[in-house]
Design a protein around this motif. Structure first.
Motif, PDB file in Angstrom:
ATOM      1  N   CYS A 174     101.168  29.078  79.050  1.00  0.00           N
ATOM      2  CA  CYS A 174     101.308  30.462  79.788  1.00  0.00           C
ATOM      3  C   CYS A 174     102.041  31.410  78.624  1.00  0.00           C
ATOM      4  N   ARG A 175     103.006  30.779  77.563  1.00  0.00           N
ATOM      5  CA  ARG A 175     103.594  31.565  76.845  1.00  0.00           C
ATOM      6  C   ARG A 175     102.547  32.097  75.815  1.00  0.00           C
ATOM      7  N   GLY A 176     101.381  31.086  75.230  1.00  0.00           N
ATOM      8  CA  GLY A 176     100.615  31.454  74.222  1.00  0.00           C
ATOM      9  C   GLY A 176      99.594  32.422  74.946  1.00  0.00           C
ATOM     10  N   LYS A 177      99.190  32.464  76.080  1.00  0.00           N
ATOM     11  CA  LYS A 177      98.244  33.420  76.813  1.00  0.00           C
ATOM     12  C   LYS A 177      98.980  34.915  76.555  1.00  0.00           C
ATOM     13  N   SER A 180      98.972  36.171  73.291  1.00  0.00           N
ATOM     14  CA  SER A 180      97.515  36.637  72.768  1.00  0.00           C
ATOM     15  C   SER A 180      97.405  38.016  73.708  1.00  0.00           C
ATOM     16  N   THR A 181      97.779  38.175  74.542  1.00  0.00           N
ATOM     17  CA  THR A 181      97.643  39.538  75.266  1.00  0.00           C
ATOM     18  C   THR A 181      98.000  40.699  74.408  1.00  0.00           C
ATOM     19  N   CYS A 182      99.241  40.477  73.839  1.00  0.00           N
ATOM     20  CA  CYS A 182      99.879  41.478  72.994  1.00  0.00           C
ATOM     21  C   CYS A 182      99.603  41.631  71.878  1.00  0.00           C
ATOM     22  N   ILE A 183      99.040  40.638  70.857  1.00  0.00           N
ATOM     23  CA  ILE A 183      99.168  40.657  69.666  1.00  0.00           C
ATOM     24  C   ILE A 183      97.930  41.665  68.994  1.00  0.00           C
ATOM     25  N   PHE A 184      96.693  41.810  69.876  1.00  0.00           N
ATOM     26  CA  PHE A 184      95.756  42.866  69.596  1.00  0.00           C
ATOM     27  C   PHE A 184      96.231  44.238  69.651  1.00  0.00           C
ATOM     28  N   HIS A 185      97.091  44.634  70.611  1.00  0.00           N
ATOM     29  CA  HIS A 185      97.602  45.870  70.763  1.00  0.00           C
ATOM     30  C   HIS A 185      98.462  46.227  69.560  1.00  0.00           C
ATOM     31  N   LEU A 186      99.443  45.237  69.112  1.00  0.00           N
ATOM     32  CA  LEU A 186     100.344  45.384  68.134  1.00  0.00           C
ATOM     33  C   LEU A 186      99.904  45.615  67.014  1.00  0.00           C
ATOM     34  N   THR A 187      98.644  44.985  66.511  1.00  0.00           N
ATOM     35  CA  THR A 187      97.561  44.993  65.354  1.00  0.00           C
ATOM     36  C   THR A 187      97.244  46.671  65.208  1.00  0.00           C
ATOM     37  N   SER A 188      96.794  46.984  66.445  1.00  0.00           N
ATOM     38  CA  SER A 188      96.468  48.508  66.468  1.00  0.00           C
ATOM     39  C   SER A 188      97.295  49.398  66.178  1.00  0.00           C
ATOM     40  N   VAL A 189      98.685  49.236  66.664  1.00  0.00           N
ATOM     41  CA  VAL A 189      99.861  49.796  66.517  1.00  0.00           C
ATOM     42  C   VAL A 189      99.988  49.917  65.035  1.00  0.00           C
ATOM     43  N   VAL A 190     100.317  48.721  64.614  1.00  0.00           N
ATOM     44  CA  VAL A 190     100.638  48.722  63.060  1.00  0.00           C
ATOM     45  C   VAL A 190      99.722  49.443  62.281  1.00  0.00           C
ATOM     46  N   LEU A 191      98.368  49.248  62.390  1.00  0.00           N
ATOM     47  CA  LEU A 191      97.547  50.071  61.559  1.00  0.00           C
ATOM     48  C   LEU A 191      97.447  51.494  61.645  1.00  0.00           C
ATOM     49  N   PHE A 192      97.606  51.911  62.721  1.00  0.00           N
ATOM     50  CA  PHE A 192      97.301  53.355  63.207  1.00  0.00           C
ATOM     51  C   PHE A 192      98.771  53.983  62.736  1.00  0.00           C
ATOM     52  N   TYR A 193      99.941  53.535  63.136  1.00  0.00           N
ATOM     53  CA  TYR A 193     101.020  54.372  62.913  1.00  0.00           C
ATOM     54  C   TYR A 193     101.561  54.016  61.384  1.00  0.00           C
TER      55      TYR A 193
END
Length: 253
Positions: A174-177, A180-193
């Motif tokens: 459950c921790r891994g799921k 994984s839900t957040c990692i893609f959003h964080l990737t977009s945040v880092v790239l854009f900001y």
């Protein structure tokens, strides 16, 4: 809430505002854009870029509610609230676009009309007027510092609570799921900001304009191209296909 689809739609809108005319200019012998088209392009690019900023914050709040208060998710993120948040995102983007566009094109452009950029963007346009641009530059810096950085910090704060909640989950699966839900959003945040803060907050210099051009192309064209790939990796079938392709490449080499 369909946050990833909203984010990808906003990225595509930003890219379509800039890429057609930019590609035409690459192919044309005489690269030009009329005053009206430049005004519209700058206005739309600011509106869509700002909408992306706010959408990233809304997505962070969506993840916060989903992970930290899952039983109240249906109430906290109701359909009505989602519509209101999306409307507010676009309203703020349009408002900021109108302010910056009005201030910019009220300046006197009486000297050079050559834009040292791939498209009509705020910083390179400020290099052209013969009137004083100190006030609008200070306003731009203040806006970026107060709004953009504030949104970024709000996203980080959301993820502090999210990370704290995830670490309290006993089940490793459950921790891994949840991660994984957040990692893609964080990737977009880092790239854009990352590219946005680099463009608007670094000191100006003779080298900065060429660097800014590369950074702006990255967040207006490269990131929108990567967003569908980033968010599609949430799909198990896509990840399995990508894993098989990578294994095949490694085994053949």
């Amino acid at each position: 809430m369909s946050s990833p689809s909203s984010k990808m739609s906003e990225s595509i809108n930003l890219s379509l505002t800039i890429s057609p005319k930019m590609l035409l200019n690459f192919l044309a012998e005489r690269k030009k854009i009329c005053f009206t088209a430049c005004t519209v392009q700058m206005s739309l690019s600011i509106a869509f870029a700002d909408s992306q900023r706010f959408l990233l914050a809304v997505m962070a709040y969506d993840h916060y509610v989903a992970i930290c208060n899952p039983l109240l998710y249906a109430v906290s993120m109701s359909r009505q609230l989602c519509k209101q948040l999306v409307a507010a995102v676009y309203a703020l983007g349009v408002l900021d676009s109108m302010i910056f566009t009005c201030f910019t094109f009220r300046l006197s452009f009486c000297s050079s009309n050559i834009i040292n950029h791939f498209f009509c963007e705020f910083p390179p346009l400020l290099a052209l007027p013969c009137s004083d641009t100190c006030f609008i530059k200070i306003m731009m810096f203040a806006f970026t510092l107060c709004i953009t950085v504030s949104i970024f910090l709000a996203i980080l704060l959301s993820y502090v609570y999210i990370t704290s909640t995830i670490l309290q989950i006993c089940s490793t699966e459950c921790r891994g799921k949840a991660f994984s839900t957040c990692i893609f959003h964080l990737t977009s945040v880092v790239l854009f900001y990352g590219t946005q803060l680099f463009m608007y907050l670094h000191p100006t210099s003779s080298f900065s304009m060429d660097t800014d051009k590369m950074a702006s192309v990255f967040y207006t064209l490269v990131i929108p191209m990567l967003n569908p790939l980033i968010y599609s990796l949430r799909n198990t079938e896509v990840k399995d296909t990508l894993r098989k392709a990578m294994n095949k490449i490694l085994s053949s080499s």
